[in-house]
Design a protein around this motif. Sequence first.
Motif, PDB file in Angstrom:
ATOM      1  N   MET A   1       0.830  -1.195   0.000  1.00 16.33           N
ATOM      2  CA  MET A   1       0.000   0.000   0.000  1.00 16.33           C
ATOM      3  C   MET A   1       0.870   1.253   0.000  1.00 16.33           C
ATOM      4  O   MET A   1       1.888   1.313   0.689  1.00 16.33           O
ATOM      5  CB  MET A   1      -0.929   0.014   1.225  1.00 16.33           C
ATOM      6  N   LEU A   2       0.456   2.242  -0.783  1.00 16.64           N
ATOM      7  CA  LEU A   2       1.115   3.548  -0.781  1.00 16.64           C
ATOM      8  C   LEU A   2       0.306   4.479   0.104  1.00 16.64           C
ATOM      9  O   LEU A   2      -0.897   4.634  -0.084  1.00 16.64           O
ATOM     10  CB  LEU A   2       1.185   4.103  -2.203  1.00 16.64           C
ATOM     11  N   GLN A   3       0.965   5.083   1.076  1.00 14.77           N
ATOM     12  CA  GLN A   3       0.288   5.973   2.020  1.00 14.77           C
ATOM     13  C   GLN A   3       0.898   7.369   1.913  1.00 14.77           C
ATOM     14  O   GLN A   3       2.114   7.541   2.098  1.00 14.77           O
ATOM     15  CB  GLN A   3       0.432   5.452   3.448  1.00 14.77           C
ATOM     16  N   VAL A   4       0.074   8.347   1.605  1.00 11.60           N
ATOM     17  CA  VAL A   4       0.503   9.745   1.497  1.00 11.60           C
ATOM     18  C   VAL A   4      -0.177  10.525   2.614  1.00 11.60           C
ATOM     19  O   VAL A   4      -1.404  10.453   2.778  1.00 11.60           O
ATOM     20  CB  VAL A   4       0.126  10.337   0.124  1.00 11.60           C
ATOM     21  N   ASP A   5       0.615  11.284   3.383  1.00 12.54           N
ATOM     22  CA  ASP A   5       0.065  12.037   4.513  1.00 12.54           C
ATOM     23  C   ASP A   5       0.623  13.450   4.534  1.00 12.54           C
ATOM     24  O   ASP A   5       1.834  13.665   4.310  1.00 12.54           O
ATOM     25  CB  ASP A   5       0.417  11.350   5.843  1.00 12.54           C
ATOM     26  N   ASN A   6      -0.267  14.400   4.790  1.00 18.80           N
ATOM     27  CA  ASN A   6       0.115  15.793   5.074  1.00 18.80           C
ATOM     28  C   ASN A   6       1.023  16.389   3.991  1.00 18.80           C
ATOM     29  O   ASN A   6       1.936  17.149   4.280  1.00 18.80           O
ATOM     30  CB  ASN A   6       0.816  15.873   6.443  1.00 18.80           C
ATOM     31  N   LEU A   7       0.749  16.081   2.730  1.00 22.25           N
ATOM     32  CA  LEU A   7       1.625  16.517   1.634  1.00 22.25           C
ATOM     33  C   LEU A   7       1.242  17.929   1.200  1.00 22.25           C
ATOM     34  O   LEU A   7       0.113  18.179   0.768  1.00 22.25           O
ATOM     35  CB  LEU A   7       1.504  15.551   0.458  1.00 22.25           C
ATOM     36  N   SER A   8       2.197  18.849   1.312  1.00 22.11           N
ATOM     37  CA  SER A   8       1.975  20.243   0.921  1.00 22.11           C
ATOM     38  C   SER A   8       3.122  20.719   0.033  1.00 22.11           C
ATOM     39  O   SER A   8       4.277  20.332   0.234  1.00 22.11           O
ATOM     40  CB  SER A   8       1.874  21.159   2.147  1.00 22.11           C
ATOM     41  N   PHE A   9       2.764  21.567  -0.941  1.00 18.28           N
ATOM     42  CA  PHE A   9       3.798  22.113  -1.829  1.00 18.28           C
ATOM     43  C   PHE A   9       3.398  23.504  -2.282  1.00 18.28           C
ATOM     44  O   PHE A   9       2.236  23.763  -2.599  1.00 18.28           O
ATOM     45  CB  PHE A   9       3.998  21.233  -3.065  1.00 18.28           C
ATOM     46  N   GLN A  10       4.397  24.392  -2.324  1.00 19.32           N
ATOM     47  CA  GLN A  10       4.221  25.689  -2.954  1.00 19.32           C
ATOM     48  C   GLN A  10       5.555  26.147  -3.517  1.00 19.32           C
ATOM     49  O   GLN A  10       6.628  25.797  -3.015  1.00 19.32           O
ATOM     50  CB  GLN A  10       3.670  26.727  -1.975  1.00 19.32           C
ATOM     51  N   TYR A  11       5.473  26.889  -4.614  1.00 23.94           N
ATOM     52  CA  TYR A  11       6.678  27.475  -5.179  1.00 23.94           C
ATOM     53  C   TYR A  11       7.111  28.650  -4.313  1.00 23.94           C
ATOM     54  O   TYR A  11       6.320  29.211  -3.547  1.00 23.94           O
ATOM     55  CB  TYR A  11       6.431  27.930  -6.618  1.00 23.94           C
ATOM     56  N   LYS A  12       8.375  29.044  -4.415  1.00 23.63           N
ATOM     57  CA  LYS A  12       8.894  30.128  -3.584  1.00 23.63           C
ATOM     58  C   LYS A  12       8.068  31.393  -3.800  1.00 23.63           C
ATOM     59  O   LYS A  12       7.854  31.838  -4.927  1.00 23.63           O
ATOM     60  CB  LYS A  12      10.361  30.405  -3.917  1.00 23.63           C
ATOM     61  N   ARG A  13       7.617  31.954  -2.677  1.00 19.57           N
ATOM     62  CA  ARG A  13       6.802  33.167  -2.679  1.00 19.57           C
ATOM     63  C   ARG A  13       5.577  33.021  -3.574  1.00 19.57           C
ATOM     64  O   ARG A  13       5.058  33.994  -4.108  1.00 19.57           O
ATOM     65  CB  ARG A  13       7.637  34.387  -3.097  1.00 19.57           C
ATOM     66  N   GLY A  14       5.132  31.766  -3.740  1.00 22.62           N
ATOM     67  CA  GLY A  14       3.952  31.527  -4.561  1.00 22.62           C
ATOM     68  C   GLY A  14       2.775  31.048  -3.741  1.00 22.62           C
ATOM     69  O   GLY A  14       2.842  30.920  -2.515  1.00 22.62           O
ATOM     70  N   THR A  15       1.675  30.818  -4.435  1.00 20.32           N
ATOM     71  CA  THR A  15       0.485  30.320  -3.756  1.00 20.32           C
ATOM     72  C   THR A  15       0.635  28.838  -3.446  1.00 20.32           C
ATOM     73  O   THR A  15       1.417  28.134  -4.074  1.00 20.32           O
ATOM     74  CB  THR A  15      -0.761  30.535  -4.627  1.00 20.32           C
ATOM     75  N   LEU A  16      -0.130  28.373  -2.504  1.00 22.78           N
ATOM     76  CA  LEU A  16      -0.099  26.967  -2.116  1.00 22.78           C
ATOM     77  C   LEU A  16      -0.710  26.132  -3.236  1.00 22.78           C
ATOM     78  O   LEU A  16      -1.832  26.367  -3.672  1.00 22.78           O
ATOM     79  CB  LEU A  16      -0.883  26.782  -0.819  1.00 22.78           C
ATOM     80  N   ILE A  17       0.039  25.137  -3.726  1.00 21.60           N
ATOM     81  CA  ILE A  17      -0.427  24.287  -4.822  1.00 21.60           C
ATOM     82  C   ILE A  17      -1.054  23.007  -4.287  1.00 21.60           C
ATOM     83  O   ILE A  17      -2.067  22.541  -4.797  1.00 21.60           O
ATOM     84  CB  ILE A  17       0.735  23.936  -5.776  1.00 21.60           C
ATOM     85  N   LEU A  18      -0.453  22.425  -3.258  1.00 18.57           N
ATOM     86  CA  LEU A  18      -1.007  21.240  -2.589  1.00 18.57           C
ATOM     87  C   LEU A  18      -1.135  21.564  -1.106  1.00 18.57           C
ATOM     88  O   LEU A  18      -0.168  22.006  -0.476  1.00 18.57           O
ATOM     89  CB  LEU A  18      -0.101  20.021  -2.788  1.00 18.57           C
ATOM     90  N   ASP A  19      -2.310  21.321  -0.556  1.00 20.28           N
ATOM     91  CA  ASP A  19      -2.592  21.743   0.813  1.00 20.28           C
ATOM     92  C   ASP A  19      -2.931  20.536   1.685  1.00 20.28           C
ATOM     93  O   ASP A  19      -4.064  20.083   1.764  1.00 20.28           O
ATOM     94  CB  ASP A  19      -3.760  22.734   0.808  1.00 20.28           C
ATOM     95  N   GLU A  20      -1.900  19.961   2.303  1.00 20.19           N
ATOM     96  CA  GLU A  20      -2.039  18.874   3.284  1.00 20.19           C
ATOM     97  C   GLU A  20      -2.856  17.706   2.728  1.00 20.19           C
ATOM     98  O   GLU A  20      -3.836  17.263   3.326  1.00 20.19           O
ATOM     99  CB  GLU A  20      -2.648  19.397   4.585  1.00 20.19           C
ATOM    100  N   LEU A  21      -2.415  17.159   1.611  1.00 20.67           N
ATOM    101  CA  LEU A  21      -3.102  16.030   0.990  1.00 20.67           C
ATOM    102  C   LEU A  21      -2.795  14.735   1.732  1.00 20.67           C
ATOM    103  O   LEU A  21      -1.668  14.510   2.174  1.00 20.67           O
ATOM    104  CB  LEU A  21      -2.667  15.880  -0.470  1.00 20.67           C
ATOM    105  N   ALA A  22      -3.808  13.888   1.834  1.00 18.90           N
ATOM    106  CA  ALA A  22      -3.629  12.571   2.438  1.00 18.90           C
ATOM    107  C   ALA A  22      -4.524  11.579   1.717  1.00 18.90           C
ATOM    108  O   ALA A  22      -5.711  11.835   1.505  1.00 18.90           O
ATOM    109  CB  ALA A  22      -3.966  12.605   3.927  1.00 18.90           C
ATOM    110  N   PHE A  23      -3.937  10.453   1.300  1.00 14.95           N
ATOM    111  CA  PHE A  23      -4.714   9.393   0.658  1.00 14.95           C
ATOM    112  C   PHE A  23      -3.874   8.124   0.639  1.00 14.95           C
ATOM    113  O   PHE A  23      -2.682   8.138   0.952  1.00 14.95           O
ATOM    114  CB  PHE A  23      -5.118   9.784  -0.775  1.00 14.95           C
ATOM    115  N   ARG A  24      -4.505   7.024   0.244  1.00 13.99           N
ATOM    116  CA  ARG A  24      -3.784   5.760   0.104  1.00 13.99           C
ATOM    117  C   ARG A  24      -4.151   5.123  -1.232  1.00 13.99           C
ATOM    118  O   ARG A  24      -5.197   5.409  -1.814  1.00 13.99           O
ATOM    119  CB  ARG A  24      -4.110   4.810   1.250  1.00 13.99           C
TER     120      ARG A  24
END
Length: 252
Positions: A1-24
């Motif tokens: 199983m692949l488990q993804v938790d609390n995944l967030s990403f944003q470019y420098k000084r940019g808007t939030l692209i991924l906001d605390e994603l979690a899924f399996r």
Amino acid sequence: MLQVDNLSFQYKRGTLILDELAFRANAGECLAILGNNGAGKSTLLKCLNKILRPQTGTVCLEETSLLNLSNKELAKHMAFVDQQSPESQLSVFDTILLGRRPYLNFVASKKDKDLVQSLLNDLNLEDLAFRPVNELSGGERQKIMFARALAQQPKVLLMDEPTSSLDLRNKCEVLSLTRKVTQAKSMITIVILHDLNLSLEYCDRFLLMKDHQIYAAGDQSIITSEAIEATYGLRVNVHELDGRKLVVPIGI
């Protein structure tokens, strides 16, 4: 199983692209990522395979933390098929052989070449083995990229809109092949698709993304007219046809 938790990403000084994603995602299943352009779908795949580095979160395959692996080690666990296939002058055989790079020292072994030949046979590509890739059709090139990813012998296969440039027949062939291989090899396949009905035909589970977050995740039961309208801003009817769901837009 692949488990993804609390995944967030944003470019420098940019808007939030991924906001605390979690899924399996489970072995032997195809997971479709669905949502409007700009929802963060491609960014999610790039964070999973470290093309982009998320600011927070974990990506674990069983007990292995994939984000802590070297790129070479990660490539033994995870393969990526982009939506654009290259205009390469390499032969089909050599292109697929490139998938063995995580395992190669200096030269390809007989085992590596035998694996490539096996993939050619399994995917009915034997007659194309020594053709340059740039002489092939879009559908053929997409199958080559799929074969190259399988040559990595991954446990997780990521596919970013692999059917975007294909006609309907080739779309169905590529997705049918993906599902069969996923089940046969007990892989986890995560695929971005824009066609809801194709995803319902060939995928087992679904992840709806909206505003850089996960709106809903689950099996076909989450594909409702309300969920589609909330995700895409489009009114649809969801019908049952021969035991399968069919999404029909009402209009704009």
